[in-house]
Every structure is written in C-alpha cells, then in structure tokens.
Scaffold this motif. Structure first.
Motif, mmCIF file in Angstrom:
data_model
loop_
_atom_site.group_PDB
_atom_site.id
_atom_site.type_symbol
_atom_site.label_atom_id
_atom_site.label_comp_id
_atom_site.label_asym_id
_atom_site.label_seq_id
_atom_site.Cartn_x
_atom_site.Cartn_y
_atom_site.Cartn_z
ATOM 1 N N ALA A 121 3.790 15.691 16.845
ATOM 2 C CA ALA A 121 3.665 14.922 18.094
ATOM 3 C C ALA A 121 4.894 14.046 18.305
ATOM 4 O O ALA A 121 5.710 13.857 17.400
ATOM 5 C CB ALA A 121 2.417 14.050 18.024
ATOM 6 N N ALA A 122 5.015 13.511 19.541
ATOM 7 C CA ALA A 122 6.133 12.625 19.869
ATOM 8 C C ALA A 122 6.089 11.381 19.001
ATOM 9 O O ALA A 122 5.025 10.827 18.751
ATOM 10 C CB ALA A 122 6.048 12.231 21.342
ATOM 11 N N GLY A 123 7.258 10.922 18.542
ATOM 12 C CA GLY A 123 7.325 9.729 17.696
ATOM 13 C C GLY A 123 7.578 8.480 18.515
ATOM 14 O O GLY A 123 7.567 8.510 19.748
ATOM 15 N N SER A 124 7.869 7.375 17.840
ATOM 16 C CA SER A 124 8.000 6.088 18.536
ATOM 17 C C SER A 124 9.289 5.993 19.369
ATOM 18 O O SER A 124 9.309 5.356 20.399
ATOM 19 C CB SER A 124 7.934 4.941 17.530
ATOM 20 O OG SER A 124 8.914 5.145 16.546
ATOM 21 N N GLY A 125 10.366 6.663 18.911
ATOM 22 C CA GLY A 125 11.618 6.572 19.675
ATOM 23 C C GLY A 125 11.727 7.616 20.760
ATOM 24 O O GLY A 125 12.823 8.017 21.138
ATOM 25 N N TYR A 176 0.825 16.471 23.622
ATOM 26 C CA TYR A 176 1.918 16.198 22.673
ATOM 27 C C TYR A 176 2.115 14.719 22.394
ATOM 28 O O TYR A 176 3.057 14.345 21.691
ATOM 29 C CB TYR A 176 3.233 16.764 23.233
ATOM 30 C CG TYR A 176 3.204 18.258 23.474
ATOM 31 C CD1 TYR A 176 3.087 19.154 22.415
ATOM 32 C CD2 TYR A 176 3.286 18.773 24.769
ATOM 33 C CE1 TYR A 176 3.059 20.522 22.638
ATOM 34 C CE2 TYR A 176 3.268 20.138 25.005
ATOM 35 C CZ TYR A 176 3.149 21.006 23.924
ATOM 36 O OH TYR A 176 3.134 22.348 24.150
ATOM 37 N N GLY A 177 1.294 13.877 22.980
ATOM 38 C CA GLY A 177 1.457 12.429 22.771
ATOM 39 C C GLY A 177 2.703 11.875 23.423
ATOM 40 O O GLY A 177 3.217 10.819 23.035
ATOM 41 N N MET A 178 3.229 12.589 24.438
ATOM 42 C CA MET A 178 4.455 12.115 25.089
ATOM 43 C C MET A 178 4.172 10.913 25.987
ATOM 44 O O MET A 178 3.091 10.809 26.567
ATOM 45 C CB MET A 178 5.089 13.245 25.926
ATOM 46 C CG MET A 178 5.755 14.305 25.058
ATOM 47 S SD MET A 178 6.277 15.777 25.970
ATOM 48 C CE MET A 178 7.507 15.132 27.081
ATOM 49 N N PHE A 179 5.172 10.027 26.115
ATOM 50 C CA PHE A 179 5.064 8.922 27.079
ATOM 51 C C PHE A 179 5.486 9.497 28.429
ATOM 52 O O PHE A 179 6.660 9.433 28.820
ATOM 53 C CB PHE A 179 5.951 7.738 26.676
ATOM 54 C CG PHE A 179 5.577 6.468 27.397
ATOM 55 C CD1 PHE A 179 5.796 6.335 28.773
ATOM 56 C CD2 PHE A 179 4.972 5.408 26.721
ATOM 57 C CE1 PHE A 179 5.436 5.180 29.450
ATOM 58 C CE2 PHE A 179 4.610 4.235 27.397
ATOM 59 C CZ PHE A 179 4.847 4.143 28.752
#
Ligand code: NAP
Ligand code: G4F
Length: 341
Positions: A121-125, A176-179
C-alpha cells in the motif's frame, strides 16, 4: 524544502489561478503541456514565468509516467479535461478518453512511480492526488442543495466521464490507500474563463455591444440555474483538500443559485444597457439533455477546511464585464488565446 506540485490543465482557467496560488504558497510548480504547437502554452510561458513545463498528454500513459518520474511531485492536481459540455455530445469518445480514462492514466502513473501494488500500500511520503470532479455529475438533481452524499444522475457524456473519474479516485483511495481526493466543484468563473462558457460569452457580448462591435447576443436556455462562484476562491479549496489530515471528497460552491436570465440582466446592467434590446433566443444552442438546477451545500468544506467563497455573484459579473470592456478597448481579441487578464 519546497513542496512540488504537478498540474495538468495548466493552460486552462483553473490551472492558471492554481499555479499562481501555489507559487504564492512557496511551491515549486510544474505544468503538464501537450501538443506540438499549442498556442496556449505561449500564454503560460508569458504569464506564469515561474512555472516549469513538462510535456505529456492524458491520452498517453507513457508520457504521464515520464512526467511523474521527472517532476517527482508531492502533489498532483488533475485539472486537464475536455470541459465544455456541448462538445461532449459531438465528441463523446474523446471526452470519455480524456475526461474519464485520463484520470485512470494519471492515477496509474502515480501508482507505478510510487511502487504501489495490491500487496504494497501507499506509504507516508506518498504523492497526494486531486481530481477535478464536477457538479455536472449531479445532473438531474435528486435533492437541493447538493452535498457529498447526493446521488449522481449525469446528463451529458461529460458528466458521465466525470462520474467515472470520481469513482475511480475513490476506488484507488480504498484499494491502495492512496491520498486521492475529489473536489466536486460547482461552476466557477473569472475574467480568464473560456469564451465558450455562458458567463464569459455574456460578458464578452455585453462589452462588444457597449463598444459598438456587435448588435445582438444569441443564447440558448435562459431558465437553467447554476451556482456560480469565483475561480480564484475555488483553487484555494483544492490545495486545502490536499493538506487535510484524511483524504476526503468535498463539495465546493457558494450555496446560492441564479438563472442564466439573471446572469444576463446583471451583466447588461453592469454596462448600463437594456438586455431585452439585444438578446436573441437560439434553439440551436439548447442541449439534448439539460441540467436545470445546481445549488451547492458547501457546509463540509466550511467546517472541515475553513474554506469560504469571498466573491458574490453580482461582484463576479461586474468584474468580468469590466475586464472584457478593458480588453476589447485595448484591441485584444479574447477569442484568440493571446490575451489573459
Ligand atoms: P479549461 O479552462 O477548459 O481547461 C481545460 C484544460 O485541460 C486545458 O488546460 C487543456 O489544455 C487541458 N486538456 C485538454 N485535453 C487534454 C489532454 N488530452 N491532456 C492533457 N490536458 C488536456 O477548464 P477549467 O475551467 O480550468 O476547469 C479545470 C477542470 O475542472 C476541468 O477538469 C473541468 O472539467 C473541471 N471543472 C471545472 C468547473 C468550472 O466551472 N470551471 C467546474 C467543475 C469542474 P490544452 O491547452 O492542451 O487544450
Ligand atoms: O457555462 P456553461 O457552458 O457551463 P456548464 O454546462 O454548466 O458546465 C460548466 O460547469 C460545470 C460545473 O457544473 C463544469 F464541470 C464544466 O466543465 C463547465 O465548466 O453553461 C451553463 C448553462 C447551461 O445550462 C446552458 O444550457 O448556460 C446555458 N446556456 C444558455 N445559453 C448556455 C448558452 N451555455 C453556453 N455555453 N452558451 C450559450 O449560448
């Protein structure tokens, strides 16, 4: 280090105001431009000199991947689209490709360049993504005013394509947990509005009549109602959505609605002219399916983002009439892209 933004649709009305706003906020701003000899690019080079340009097209997946790899953005604002509703009946497939599938291509470019997969999944950055959704998705409205939970019933190929892009943005967020967020923006206008849209068509028509350059103004449906605000206010909401703690969609509008007839009256009054002497009804300008009434409920944006519109309808119309009188008096041709107030 400065945040880096990539804007698609940089040659359009919103792209120009958003670029100026982000530059003011200290961003490094990049604009995606397309075409071999696109005359609107020269206008961007002249008026937005601090914006860096990168070539790419929403129809071309590889070009978007290359653009994201080159720019390494923190934020992507996807404003590029076939945005003129009548054109979407004439070129429905192109509209689906640019306005709809273009969103998929941009999201895929971000996903691939960020190494996001179904198991990673997408990470913090992660890159934050803004999609330019539209109140046209509400179409034949199910309730008034319209908010984030109002069901969609689009009335044009454009509205349908926007609904696809809207749901896809939501889906990439969930998958994908994307912002990834959508701003559901109601009509917003300015002196930089394209001459084909009704507000600018009316304010340019009034200016031409006032200066003796035209004797009539042909219009379609005068009874349709829209929630019209100022583009300069609305681009601020786009940035605020990408700074929020959680990725969510927002309705952006004024909460007021006026008819095209009221727009016409306000614009002719701003030039001390009697509209009934000049406006001619033209059946050919009516649409196969009309959106009769749009009116936003922008409460969520006000409460959660602290966003509020600052320019009232009459002020907006007067601003546009005044700008068009000045442009035409100086000999500019606003139908050509050489001028941009
Ligand atoms: P606009 O002035 O019509 O600008 C549209 C932009 O899309 C232009 O920069 C155009 O660039 C670009 N574009 C067209 N085809 C493209 C392609 N194949 N690849 C990449 N870019 C392409 O629109 P706007 O009023 O600024 O609106 C911005 C966005 O918000 C649009 O997505 C619109 O649908 C949406 N929206 C607008 C409103 C409103 O009231 N203004 C309300 C809701 C939503 P070229 O110079 O290359 O043609
Ligand atoms: O100015 P318009 O062409 O804008 P429309 O169709 O509402 O779409 C705009 O706003 C959407 C947001 O709701 C955006 F998503 C979209 O990209 C675009 O920016 O037409 C407004 C109203 C319509 O009801 C139309 O039938 O004006 C009516 N109208 C009457 N005579 C006319 C005319 N519209 C145009 N363009 N030209 C006329 O002569």
């Amino acid at each position: 280090m400065a945040r880096r933004a990539l804007i698609t649709g940089i040659t359009g009305q919103d792209g120009s105001y958003l670029a100026e706003h982000l530059l003011d906020q200290g961003y490094d701003v990049w604009g995606l431009v397309r075409g071999q000899a696109n005359p609107r690019v020269a206008r961007v080079r002249r008026l937005l000199q601090d914006v860096q340009l990168v070539r790419g097209d929403l129809l071309d997946q590889g070009s978007l991947i290359s653009a994201v790899e080159r720019v390494q953005p923190d934020e992507v604002y996807n404003l590029g689209a076939i945005s003129f509703v009548p054109m979407s009946w004439e070129q429905a497939e192109l509209t689906a490709e640019v306005t709809g599938m273009g969103v998929l291509r941009m999201l895929e470019a971000i996903r691939v360049c960020s190494g996001i997969t179904s198991s990673r999944a997408a990470g913090s950055g992660q890159i934050r993504f803004y999609q330019a959704s539209s109140s046209e998705m509400f179409g034949q409205v199910r309730e008034t005013p319209q908010n984030e939970r109002t069901p969609f019933h689009p009335r044009s190929p454009y509205g349908v394509a926007k609904a696809y892009g809207h749901f896809l943005t939501q889906n990439y967020r969930e998958s994908y947990g994307m912002f990834a967020v959508s701003g559901i923006l109601f009509n917003h206008e300015s002196p930089r509005r394209g001459a084909e849209f009704v507000t600018r068509k009316v304010t340019l028509g009034v200016a031409r009549i006032k200066l003796g350059l035209a004797s009539e103004l042909r219009l379609g449906n005068l009874e349709a109602r829209r929630d019209w605000g100022y583009a300069g206010d609305y681009v601020q909401a786009m940035r605020l959505m990408l700074q929020a703690g959680t990725p969510e969609d927002y309705v952006i509008g004024t909460g007021h609605t006026q008819s095209v007839r009221e727009l016409v009256i306000a614009a002719f009054e701003a030039a001390q002219l009697d509209w009934e002497s000049y406006v001619v009804g033209d059946q050919a300008l009516h649409r196969p399916a009309e959106v009769d009434l749009l009116c936003a409920d922008p409460k969520k944006a006000r409460v959660q983002l602290g966003w509020e519109p600052t320019v009232a309808f009459e002020e907006l119309v007067a601003m546009m009439v005044e700008s068009d009188l000045k442009l035409l008096s100086e000999g500019a041709d606003p139908e050509q892209d050489s001028s941009w107030p």
